[in-house]
Write an enzyme that holds these catalytic residues in place. Structure first.
Site, PDB file in Angstrom:
ATOM      1  N   GLU A  30      28.431-125.942  -6.882  1.00  0.00           N
ATOM      2  CA  GLU A  30      29.279-127.119  -6.929  1.00  0.00           C
ATOM      3  C   GLU A  30      30.562-126.724  -7.655  1.00  0.00           C
ATOM      4  OE1 GLU A  30      29.150-131.494  -8.772  1.00  0.00           O
ATOM      5  OE2 GLU A  30      27.169-130.653  -8.420  1.00  0.00           O
ATOM      6  N   ASP A  86      33.290-138.186 -16.515  1.00  0.00           N
ATOM      7  CA  ASP A  86      32.905-136.963 -17.206  1.00  0.00           C
ATOM      8  C   ASP A  86      32.990-137.089 -18.716  1.00  0.00           C
ATOM      9  OD1 ASP A  86      32.214-134.889 -15.239  1.00  0.00           O
ATOM     10  OD2 ASP A  86      34.207-135.337 -14.451  1.00  0.00           O
ATOM     11  N   TYR A 111      22.548-137.371  -4.537  1.00  0.00           N
ATOM     12  CA  TYR A 111      22.767-136.888  -5.906  1.00  0.00           C
ATOM     13  C   TYR A 111      22.273-137.965  -6.863  1.00  0.00           C
ATOM     14  CZ  TYR A 111      25.483-134.669  -9.749  1.00  0.00           C
ATOM     15  OH  TYR A 111      25.883-134.044 -10.906  1.00  0.00           O
TER      16      TYR A 111
END
Lengths: 408, 265
Positions: free
Chosen positions: B49, B60, B175
């Protein structure tokens, strides 16, 4: 007005033409869906509306006056100017309208932990105030650059019982504070209500914030009709995210003869690249460009570089210092219902001093941008014309900045 | 069959778990990926990735924020990300490449051009953390034309209907975000994780890969026991950032993850 004109003009989201939407991490989708459902329910619940109305009148001091600016009008020698006095609302800015509305909504949803971002500190103070009043925990994220230039508001938030968390990333201003508030929301999504302060972010926020700020325009419309028996020719408001402007403009949208101008932050001049003028610089080939993009959950005009990295903006007023603009403004501009211009730091400072000297009112630096545009517009209009400027907040918080720039 | 799906299928037959390390492109140096990717593939990565740096990575945590910031300062752009993928393919790296990037830089590049250029650069799929299925129509159509997988994330807060929607739209794999929060290494796994994987497993046949917060070989092993793939990002980025020899550190860490996953199998 035909039905199709109306449907072009009004939207309750998620989209305003091609703008708006929900560009957010998956984890927040259930949260915004829950918020939307709760808001729809609250909106049609007369008990909720009554509680909010009572808070706005008995606590926040609404309605705020519509003050004729006689000496300023005479000095400019054109249109008669009225000032919508959001500076007189509790906490000193229009932000309290939205903060009380959303805090009530949060409480109704059973969420007792509130997070919010703030730029100038006005939304932070308003949120901390609403949380103190309603007994909610309050955490405010604020860029460290803004903490430095808005110390007074930091102190106020802390006295009101909020925890102010400094954000030391990027430009250390509003954009970065929103990033951090969203990260907190992502992490504590089940217990936390994100009390967004401007008409931006993912649906339903632009709509919720607009609806809670509409009180400005609803009152102004009634007040000008009482005072002058006619509608104004021109509305002027500053536009950061755009909540005070959309609040003033929205109730007049169907009044085709009422022009509306939103004033962005021209910073040190749009050629300098140090500004926050999203519309005024759209299509320009400077290093910092404004193009349609996505920031903080919504598709709208965004100041960015050629690679789509979000630009660092600049304005003397922290509350206008932001790279994107509310999606409904983007749409109203596209259909030519509203227009947008900018005032530079210097013009805003001059307007602040002029309003202070002529009317005994010190506006916030944000609102001074709207005054600066009125100073340009009024002389071109006839004495029969009416202008309403939204004085979205008072200038006490900016005395430190003004003193520094003017060398006082 | 797209290479991502084919990889999961091949691993499933040999009862192994896919190991998918994450790197921020342009970190610690602009061209680091050109040596880091071969190192981690040799150490046992089944797919890689590759993170496209963005100025405002709101999903994040601190590690990847800092890596993105540094990468941008190093002059990393989406164009260079594609160029590096092209070079890696020429070097003979064949494992699937998945680009992970926030929406705005992709949108500014132009979605149609991105689809065709990414496919030409040997990219197999995309993860776009701020693009839920509801907003992904434009991207989905462009990617489908180029046989690029658009992979969606599912969070533990999803109910059954949301799981069905997201899993239905996700291509290549789904995911699963292991925790309620942003990316970043954690000391412990969420207690609800196993239950979350089981809930999704009951509703879809697509491969399930788990990411966010997986930091140690032990944690990877535990997740590998229930999921089809394990994604390790922040912990690897941290290893890379703190070592004087990033390739050696990355390879050693990935090898340790691989060993634990294979031991569990």
């Amino acid at each position: 007005m035909t039905q199709s004109q109306k449907s072009t003009l009004f939207s309750n989201g998620p989209y305003y033409g091609p703008y708006g939407g929900r560009f957010i991490p998956e984890i927040l989708i259930p949260a915004v869906e829950e918020l939307e459902a709760a808001y729809d329910e609250a909106r049609s619940d007369s008990a909720f509306q009554t509680s909010l109305h009572n808070l706005l009148t008995a606590y926040a001091g609404r309605p705020t006056p519509l003050t004729p600016a006689r000496r300023l009008s005479a000095a400019l020698g054109g249109a008669q100017i009225y000032l919508k006095r959001e500076d007189l609302a509790h906490t000193g800015a229009h932000k309290i309208n939205n903060a009380l509305g959303q805090a009530l909504l949060a409480k109704r949803m059973g969420k007792h932990r509130i997070v919010a971002e703030t730029g100038a500190g006005q939304h932070g103070v308003a949120t901390a105030t609403a949380c103190a009043l309603l007994g909610l925990d309050c955490i405010i994220y604020m860029g460290t650059t803004d903490i430095e230039r808005q110390k007074l508001n930091v102190l106020r938030m802390e006295l009101l019982g909020a925890e102010v968390r400094g954000v030391d990333a990027g430009s250390r201003t509003l954009k970065d504070a929103i990033n951090e508030a969203i990260r907190d929301w992502v992490t504590n999504v089940t217990t936390t209500y994100y009390l967004l302060g401007s008409a931006l972010g993912p649906h339903p926020y632009p709509r919720i914030v607009r609806d809670f700020q509409r009180v400005i325009g609803v009152e102004a419309r009634r007040q000008i009709l009482e005072a002058e028996s006619r509608l104004p020719n021109l509305l002027i408001a500053c536009v950061g995210g755009g909540s005070n402007a959309i609040g003033l403009f929205h109730p007049f949208l169907e009044d085709a003869d009422v022009r509306m101008i939103g004033v962005e932050a021209g910073g040190t001049g749009v050629e300098s690249g140090r500004h926050a003028a999203r519309f005024a610089t759209s299509g320009r080939s400077a290093h910092v460009q404004s193009r349609v993009g996505v920031l903080h959950g919504t598709q709208t005009y965004v100041l960015q570089d050629a690679d789509g990295q979000i630009a660092l903006t600049h304005s003397i007023s922290a509350g206008l210092d932001y790279a994107a603009v509310g999606p409904e403004h983007a749409w109203l501009q596209e259909i030519h219902r509203t227009t947008y211009t900018y005032a530079t730091d210097d013009e805003a400072l001059e307007a602040l001093q002029r309003l202070a000297a002529l009317e005994g009112i010190i506006p916030a630096l944000e609102s001074a941008h709207a005054v600066a545009e009125a100073i340009k517009q009024a002389p071109q209009l006839s004495p029969d014309d009416l202008i309403i400027i939204n004085i979205s907040g008072r200038g006490d918080k900016d005395m430190h900045t003004v003193a520094e720039v003017l060398g006082l | 069959m797209n290479p991502i799906e084919a990889t999961f299928e091949r691993l499933r037959r040999s009862r192994r778990t896919a190991l998918m390390p994450f790197l921020t492109l342009g970190y610690p140096d602009r061209d680091s990926a050109l040596s880091l990717v071969p190192a981690i593939v040799n150490a046992g990565a089944d797919m890689v990735e590759l993170g496209i740096p963005f100025s405002d990575p709101l999903a994040d945590g601190a590690t990847i924020q800092a890596a993105s910031q540094r990468a941008l300062e190093n002059g990393m752009t989406l164009r260079r990300c594609l160029d590096q993928a092209t070079i890696l393919r020429r070097q003979g790296i064949t494992v699937p490449f998945i680009l992970m990037g926030y929406y705005n830089p992709l949108l500014q590049f132009g979605i149609q051009s991105l689809a065709s250029e990414a496919a030409a650069a040997g990219i197999n799929g995309f993860i776009i953390p701020d693009l839920p299925p509801e907003e992904a129509g434009l991207v989905g159509r462009a990617f489908e034309d180029e046989a690029l997988d658009l992979i969606f994330l599912l969070a533990p807060t999803a109910d059954e209907s949301r799981i069905r929607i997201v899993a239905g739209y996700s291509h290549g794999f789904v995911y699963l975000v292991s925790l309620v929060g942003v990316t970043g290494a954690r000391n412990t796994l969420s207690l609800d994780l196993m239950d979350f994987v089981k809930r999704v497993r009951a509703l879809t046949d697509k491969p399930l890969a788990v990411g966010f917060g997986i930091s140690t070989p032990e944690q990877a092993g535990l997740v590998g026991g229930v999921a089809d793939g394990v994604i390790v990002g922040s912990a690897l980025v941290k290893e890379i950032g703190t070592s004087p020899k990033p390739e050696t550190a990355a390879a050693a860490f990935v090898a340790a993850l691989r060993a634990e996953l294979d031991r569990e199998a």
